[in-house]
Design an enzyme around this catalytic site. Sequence first.
Site, PDB file in Angstrom:
ATOM      1  N   GLU A 145       0.835  -1.203   0.000  1.00  0.00           N
ATOM      2  CA  GLU A 145       0.000   0.000   0.000  1.00  0.00           C
ATOM      3  C   GLU A 145       0.865   1.246   0.000  1.00  0.00           C
ATOM      4  O   GLU A 145       2.091   1.146  -0.049  1.00  0.00           O
ATOM      5  CB  GLU A 145      -0.975  -0.024   1.181  1.00  0.00           C
ATOM      6  CG  GLU A 145      -0.326  -0.321   2.500  1.00  0.00           C
ATOM      7  CD  GLU A 145      -1.315  -0.838   3.550  1.00  0.00           C
ATOM      8  OE1 GLU A 145      -1.307  -0.302   4.658  1.00  0.00           O
ATOM      9  OE2 GLU A 145      -2.088  -1.771   3.249  1.00  0.00           O
ATOM     10  N   LYS A 147       2.472   4.845   1.469  1.00  0.00           N
ATOM     11  CA  LYS A 147       2.856   5.426   2.759  1.00  0.00           C
ATOM     12  C   LYS A 147       2.501   6.912   2.689  1.00  0.00           C
ATOM     13  O   LYS A 147       3.180   7.696   2.022  1.00  0.00           O
ATOM     14  CB  LYS A 147       4.345   5.208   3.012  1.00  0.00           C
ATOM     15  CG  LYS A 147       4.731   5.624   4.393  1.00  0.00           C
ATOM     16  CD  LYS A 147       6.092   5.135   4.790  1.00  0.00           C
ATOM     17  CE  LYS A 147       6.360   5.486   6.238  1.00  0.00           C
ATOM     18  NZ  LYS A 147       6.147   6.902   6.544  1.00  0.00           N
TER      19      LYS A 147
HETATM   20  N1  5U1 Z   1      -0.019   2.361   4.681  1.00  0.00           N
HETATM   21  C1  5U1 Z   1       0.535   2.283   5.894  1.00  0.00           C
HETATM   22  N2  5U1 Z   1       1.189   3.259   6.492  1.00  0.00           N
HETATM   23  N3  5U1 Z   1       1.585   2.773   7.679  1.00  0.00           N
HETATM   24  C2  5U1 Z   1       2.290   3.392   8.678  1.00  0.00           C
HETATM   25  N4  5U1 Z   1       0.509   1.191   6.676  1.00  0.00           N
HETATM   26  C3  5U1 Z   1       1.169   1.488   7.799  1.00  0.00           C
HETATM   27  N5  5U1 Z   1       1.418   0.744   8.888  1.00  0.00           N
HETATM   28  C4  5U1 Z   1       2.109   1.310   9.894  1.00  0.00           C
HETATM   29  C5  5U1 Z   1       2.547   2.643   9.815  1.00  0.00           C
HETATM   30  C6  5U1 Z   1       3.322   3.244  10.918  1.00  0.00           C
HETATM   31  O1  5U1 Z   1       2.411   0.606  11.003  1.00  0.00           O
HETATM   32  C7  5U1 Z   1       2.013  -0.753  11.221  1.00  0.00           C
HETATM   33  C8  5U1 Z   1       2.529  -1.764  10.272  1.00  0.00           C
HETATM   34  C9  5U1 Z   1       2.526  -1.087  12.572  1.00  0.00           C
END
Ligand code: 5U1
Length: 710
Positions: A145, A147
């Site tokens: 996905e 960020k």
């Molecule tokens: N798309 C996405 N951004 N993001 C940021 N998923 C995602 N997952 C995160 C973070 C900090 O953390 C989990 C995997 C723990």
Amino acid sequence: MNATHRGAQADASAPVGGLPPASAAERVQWLREELDRHNHQYYVLDAPTIPDAEYDALFSELQALETEHPELLTPDSPTQRVGGAPLSAFDTVRHRVPMLSLNNGFSDEDVVGFDRRCAQGLGRSAAAGEQDLFSAAQAVEYASELKFDGLAMSLRYEDGRLVQAATRGDGETGEDVTVNVRTIKAIPLKLRGAAPPVLEVRGEVFMYRRDFDKLNARQAEAGEKTFVNPRNAAAGSLRQLDPRITARRPLSFFAYGLGELQGMERPATHSAMLDGFAAMGLPVCQERAVVKGAQGLLDFYRKVGEKRDQLPYDIDGVVYKVNALAEQEQLGFVSRAPRFALAHKFPAQEMTTIVEDIEVQVGRTGAITPVARLQPVFVGGVTVTNATLHNEDEVRRKDVHIGDTVIVRRAGDVIPEVVAVVPERRPEGARAFVMPVTCPVCGSHIERLEDEAIARCTGGLICAAQRKQALLHFAQRRAMDIEGLGDKVVEQVVDQGIVHTPADLYKLGVAKLAALDRMADKSAGNLVAAIEASRSTTFNRFIFALGIRHVGEATAKDLARHFGKLDALMVADEAALLEVNDVGPVVAQSIVNFFGEPHNVEVIEQLRAAGVHWAESEPAARAPAPLAGKTFVLTGTLPTLSRETAKEMLEAAGAKVAGSVSKKTDYVVAGAEAGSKLDKAEALGVPVLDEAGMLALLESAGAGQPGEQP
Ligand code: 5U1
């Protein structure tokens, strides 16, 4: 409702008037469901279903009923998003499930290493993920996905109702920003369907670029501080102690993870969990994919990288997560980051560096642009040493001094720009910029007319800088298309006094060019051939190549179509020019001034004498362009036509070709791998054509082939 772009056709399923009689409680309930549904359509699905006025009428009716019957008021009513009384400080919140951070990767090797560690941790073959037939079945499956460049947020729903929103903080404790988050219309106050007793949703609060631009324009107009980028705008808006201010800030949200969950089975995979969130009415980004192995991850990274600049929001990378939640658990965590996930970062588009000097550059029309000379910095994938400061007022507004530390932004092909100063890092002795009074190239006087932001060198074509820029403009691909006539050659032929005007280019021979620095015989021969080929052109390219102030490519096309012949254009007065599509008084005056200058007429005659020619035609004023007034959007790859050719064909028929789909779009022409523009067209009910459909439409409208003069 203060949305200004809720443009939509009336939705037949949403009757407003003539409703059957109902009790106040039933009516309130119905209004809330309707308003929630329209909010979801608009803010989550980006597919509005009713016009603003109708939404406003429903909203006002609900407000009136709630005032009349205060006992019916509930915290999840859509009327309760407006923001309550200011807070004195935010409370702290202990996260029941910590909010973790992500390990970062920057290279292909980092991704291959991540995949190998996951495969090994799950007991797969060490070669899993590498592309041989045996290991394909063993490859780890990942949810990939985007960020988002925003602020991480945890939303707590109890029995389907939003009860708390908290920032990440240090991951263990964050700040309670519930009153602010309740004003974000993309975030449901109540979940759809059967919701569990406790559901914590993790995601990112961010701002769409278009909303950021509008917000900054509004702030500037009100004389208030503008924001450096959408992320800062989102952060500043969330940290407002007065939620009424947050309510006026256009924040958005995407869900991407799970915190605490009670009373419901976890789905088997991360991707199924996101689908579940979407079904509950939460916004989930659709730019995601389930892929296998390191190669699948790298392909996703590349595809997203290609469209990064076209996305409507900022991202700073992509995120990979092992898709099966049981496998995530098996892999576990190392310190504060999960082993099952990786953030694969893109090159940063913003960096800080130091302004070593501020110089001015002279443009084709004499415009004087202050440019910051920077300590080299790697940003947006290249090393940047200069950044535009646009004009004198911008230098003052941003308060850039020589010696300052500044934030530099370079996104896509856009010219690097100084977005802001870091004031606390201003050294003693930092010097303010002073606009010179004479041109640094030709010494002519610099003037700045009243009401104009731009200062200009008054030297005209005696100024070598303006001559060089005029030649580069003349030769560019979209004008006379002289390949090989770049900065280095122009610099030399002007400085050595070989070329004074574009007409002199047609006198250049191989010998003269080959004598230039770093010019091989072969390149000189190619350049002479390119100059030769440019003698045969089109009328609109020729007009554009002249470099008349305010006459861009589109206006040049309109002028060519309207006048048909150069002699007719050259003698046109202001009144005649005002009859041309999209030509206003400023453009008309600029054209009259250009042809009123004997030097320009002389250069044109020399060009004609040198054999520069095109097909002339009868003026088109009598026959209106067949697709005039129609707006098209092109998306995807067409089977036979390039994007440029399709655009030229449509424009030649009088149509406008726009970059984004709105309700004003008449047709979308879609080819292979058409993305979100096609989705939007379908959502808005805009007719979609394929290439054959477009050609048929042009033919039935009686339009000609590309490059033909109408
Ligand atoms: N798309 C996405 N951004 N993001 C940021 N998923 C995602 N997952 C995160 C973070 C900090 O953390 C989990 C995997 C723990």
